[in-house]
Design a protein around this motif. Structure first.
Motif, short mmCIF file in Angstrom:
data_model
loop_
_atom_site.label_atom_id
_atom_site.label_comp_id
_atom_site.label_asym_id
_atom_site.label_seq_id
_atom_site.Cartn_x
_atom_site.Cartn_y
_atom_site.Cartn_z
N ASP A 56 -62.09 22.71 -60.62
CA ASP A 56 -63.01 22.74 -61.76
C ASP A 56 -62.54 21.77 -62.81
OD1 ASP A 56 -64.84 25.24 -61.41
OD2 ASP A 56 -62.83 25.91 -60.88
N MET A 57 -63.48 21.34 -63.63
CA MET A 57 -63.06 20.58 -64.79
C MET A 57 -62.81 21.54 -65.94
SD MET A 57 -64.89 16.93 -64.87
CE MET A 57 -63.59 16.27 -65.91
N SER A 58 -62.07 21.07 -66.91
CA SER A 58 -61.70 21.96 -68.01
C SER A 58 -62.85 22.22 -68.96
CB SER A 58 -60.50 21.38 -68.75
OG SER A 58 -60.78 20.05 -69.11
N HIS A 59 -63.94 21.48 -68.83
CA HIS A 59 -65.09 21.75 -69.69
C HIS A 59 -66.17 22.46 -68.90
CE1 HIS A 59 -67.77 18.61 -68.04
NE2 HIS A 59 -66.64 17.99 -67.77
N ALA A 60 -67.08 23.11 -69.62
CA ALA A 60 -68.11 23.90 -68.95
C ALA A 60 -69.21 23.00 -68.42
CB ALA A 60 -68.69 24.91 -69.93
N GLY A 61 -70.03 23.55 -67.55
CA GLY A 61 -71.25 22.88 -67.15
C GLY A 61 -71.17 22.04 -65.90
N MET A 62 -70.05 22.10 -65.21
CA MET A 62 -69.97 21.37 -63.94
C MET A 62 -69.76 22.36 -62.82
SD MET A 62 -67.88 17.92 -64.67
CE MET A 62 -67.83 17.52 -62.92
N SER A 63 -70.34 22.07 -61.67
CA SER A 63 -70.12 22.99 -60.57
C SER A 63 -68.78 22.68 -59.92
CB SER A 63 -71.25 22.90 -59.55
OG SER A 63 -71.85 21.66 -59.59
N GLN A 84 -65.30 14.08 -59.31
CA GLN A 84 -66.55 13.38 -59.63
C GLN A 84 -66.56 12.83 -61.04
OE1 GLN A 84 -67.39 17.05 -59.01
NE2 GLN A 84 -68.78 16.97 -57.25
N MET A 85 -65.56 13.18 -61.82
CA MET A 85 -65.60 12.75 -63.21
C MET A 85 -64.17 12.57 -63.72
SD MET A 85 -67.29 14.71 -66.46
CE MET A 85 -68.92 15.00 -65.85
N ALA A 86 -64.02 11.62 -64.61
CA ALA A 86 -62.71 11.43 -65.22
C ALA A 86 -62.44 12.55 -66.22
CB ALA A 86 -62.66 10.08 -65.93
CU LIG Z 1 -66.84 16.90 -65.95
#
Ligand SMILES: [Cu+2]
Length: 115
Positions: A56-63, A84-86
């Protein structure tokens, strides 16, 4: 009066050493390989474990991204996943040991670079 005692089963923590390595290092957006080494408290490699991965990423809103690690050599497991994201990622390991005991471990992968 009946007091409901807190009867959570006290599962003794399983002493497992998990070493990990992320490649490429530093991690960047795109496919990454994570290698794990599992050993018990005596340093004996643990074979036949099952490792499910949730990233998971540390921010909300990503699956979340899911993966499974495969045992490539005794006690050494390898998983492929894709960032998928930096940014900062958190990898949660759900480990099931050969005897059926389960444990979880969190690995922080910070500052994944843009590709
Ligand atoms: Cu992200």
């Amino acid at each position: 009066m009946l007091l409901a005692s807190c009867s959570r089963r006290a599962e003794s923590p399983v002493p497992v050493e998990i070493e990990h390595e992320v490649s490429p290092a530093p991690a960047r957006v795109g496919p990454v390989t994570i290698t794990f080494k599992l050993a018990d408290s005596n340093g004996k490699l643990i074979t036949g474990a099952h490792i499910a991965i949730e990233a998971d990423m540390s921010h909300a809103g990503m699956s979340p991204v899911f993966a499974e690690a495969k045992e490539e050599a005794a006690g050494r497991y390898k998983a492929h996943l894709e960032f998928q994201m930096a940014g900062d990622w958190v990898i949660l390991l759900h480990v099931t040991l050969p005897g059926g005991k389960k444990l979880e471990q969190q690995i922080d992968v910070r500052d994944v670079r843009p590709n």
